[in-house]
Structures are given as C-alpha cells and as structure tokens.
Motif scaffolding. Structure first.
Motif, PDB file in Angstrom:
ATOM      1  N   VAL A   4       0.706  -1.743   0.152  1.00 41.15           N
ATOM      2  CA  VAL A   4      -0.090   0.151  -0.239  1.00 41.15           C
ATOM      3  C   VAL A   4       0.747   1.231  -0.198  1.00 41.15           C
ATOM      4  O   VAL A   4       1.705   1.786   0.434  1.00 41.15           O
ATOM      5  CB  VAL A   4      -0.942   0.190   0.737  1.00 41.15           C
ATOM      6  N   THR A  38       1.296   5.450  -0.222  1.00 42.79           N
ATOM      7  CA  THR A  38       0.853   6.752  -0.462  1.00 42.79           C
ATOM      8  C   THR A  38       0.700   7.476  -1.958  1.00 42.79           C
ATOM      9  O   THR A  38       1.776   7.161  -2.163  1.00 42.79           O
ATOM     10  CB  THR A  38       1.235   7.562   1.254  1.00 42.79           C
ATOM     11  N   ALA A  39       0.028   8.761  -1.245  1.00 45.11           N
ATOM     12  CA  ALA A  39      -0.141   9.591  -2.556  1.00 45.11           C
ATOM     13  C   ALA A  39       0.460   9.676  -4.285  1.00 45.11           C
ATOM     14  O   ALA A  39       1.098   9.535  -5.070  1.00 45.11           O
ATOM     15  CB  ALA A  39       1.352  11.002  -1.939  1.00 45.11           C
ATOM     16  N   GLN A  40      -0.716   8.671  -4.236  1.00 41.70           N
ATOM     17  CA  GLN A  40      -0.954   7.424  -5.936  1.00 41.70           C
ATOM     18  C   GLN A  40      -0.022   6.770  -6.259  1.00 41.70           C
ATOM     19  O   GLN A  40      -0.172   7.071  -7.106  1.00 41.70           O
ATOM     20  CB  GLN A  40      -1.679   9.408  -6.907  1.00 41.70           C
ATOM     21  N   GLY A  45       3.724   7.724  -2.692  1.00 41.91           N
ATOM     22  CA  GLY A  45       4.593   8.359  -1.306  1.00 41.91           C
ATOM     23  C   GLY A  45       5.377   6.705  -0.668  1.00 41.91           C
ATOM     24  O   GLY A  45       5.965   6.437  -1.717  1.00 41.91           O
ATOM     25  N   VAL A  66       3.058   2.165   3.351  1.00 39.06           N
ATOM     26  CA  VAL A  66       3.164   1.663   4.860  1.00 39.06           C
ATOM     27  C   VAL A  66       2.819  -0.036   5.082  1.00 39.06           C
ATOM     28  O   VAL A  66       2.211   0.263   5.934  1.00 39.06           O
ATOM     29  CB  VAL A  66       1.355   3.233   5.116  1.00 39.06           C
ATOM     30  N   SER A 123      -6.072  -0.881   2.337  1.00 42.80           N
ATOM     31  CA  SER A 123      -5.573   0.674   1.442  1.00 42.80           C
ATOM     32  C   SER A 123      -6.952   2.131   1.478  1.00 42.80           C
ATOM     33  O   SER A 123      -6.255   2.700   1.944  1.00 42.80           O
ATOM     34  CB  SER A 123      -5.250   0.635   0.036  1.00 42.80           C
ATOM     35  N   TYR A 137      -6.303   4.834   3.415  1.00 41.84           N
ATOM     36  CA  TYR A 137      -5.045   5.740   3.240  1.00 41.84           C
ATOM     37  C   TYR A 137      -5.872   6.345   1.769  1.00 41.84           C
ATOM     38  O   TYR A 137      -5.724   5.726   0.870  1.00 41.84           O
ATOM     39  CB  TYR A 137      -3.601   5.563   3.041  1.00 41.84           C
ATOM     40  N   SER A 174      -4.188   6.165  -1.983  1.00 42.20           N
ATOM     41  CA  SER A 174      -3.428   5.542  -2.061  1.00 42.20           C
ATOM     42  C   SER A 174      -3.607   3.956  -2.745  1.00 42.20           C
ATOM     43  O   SER A 174      -4.816   4.116  -3.978  1.00 42.20           O
ATOM     44  CB  SER A 174      -3.604   4.563  -0.842  1.00 42.20           C
ATOM     45  N   ASN A 229      -7.422   3.915  -4.777  1.00 40.06           N
ATOM     46  CA  ASN A 229      -8.643   4.293  -4.218  1.00 40.06           C
ATOM     47  C   ASN A 229      -8.596   5.561  -4.627  1.00 40.06           C
ATOM     48  O   ASN A 229      -7.372   6.510  -4.650  1.00 40.06           O
ATOM     49  CB  ASN A 229      -7.725   4.529  -2.419  1.00 40.06           C
ATOM     50  N   THR A 254     -10.352   9.154  -4.566  1.00 39.75           N
ATOM     51  CA  THR A 254     -11.516  10.445  -2.967  1.00 39.75           C
ATOM     52  C   THR A 254     -12.202  10.088  -3.499  1.00 39.75           C
ATOM     53  O   THR A 254     -12.669  10.492  -4.934  1.00 39.75           O
ATOM     54  CB  THR A 254     -10.798  10.993  -3.294  1.00 39.75           C
TER      55      THR A 254
END
Length: 65
Positions: free
Chosen positions: A15, A17-19, A22, A25, A38, A41, A44, A58, A60
C-alpha cells in the motif's frame, strides 16, 4: 553454486500513499488484505512488488453538494 533463497519468493503487495509516489505504509502477501488496508489511506494505491504494476487504486469520494 549460488543460493536459491529467492527462487520461490511469493508475490507481495504494498500500500503506497500519494497515488503511488509516497511511502509504502503496509506490505502483505494477500492482495485482498492490502486492498482493505488501503481504504484507510485516501489516494493510496496497491502495487505488486514483483511487477511494480498498480493492482488497485483508491479514488477520493466525490464531494457532496
């Protein structure tokens, strides 16, 4: 003769982050578990460590008006 330790390495899912740009995690050998984690977050992605491909993204949720 070399060691065969990594010969049968299982595929893992991260998983990130930030598309996907990142930090990682969470890491799991089960894709469904990584997808479930995921959801905690927003924004992510779940990537396969073997191929590097994104297997789940994911998005938004749309803003309510």
């Amino acid at each position: 003769m070399g060691c065969g330790c990594n010969k049968n390495k299982r595929e893992q899912f991260q998983v990130v982050t930030a598309q996907g740009s990142g930090r990682a995690v969470y890491t799991s050998t089960a894709q469904q578990t990584a997808v479930s984690v995921s959801r905690r977050y927003p924004g992510s992605v779940v990537k396969s460590t073997k191929s590097g491909d994104i297997v789940h993204r994911n998005t938004t949720p749309a803003a309510k008006t």
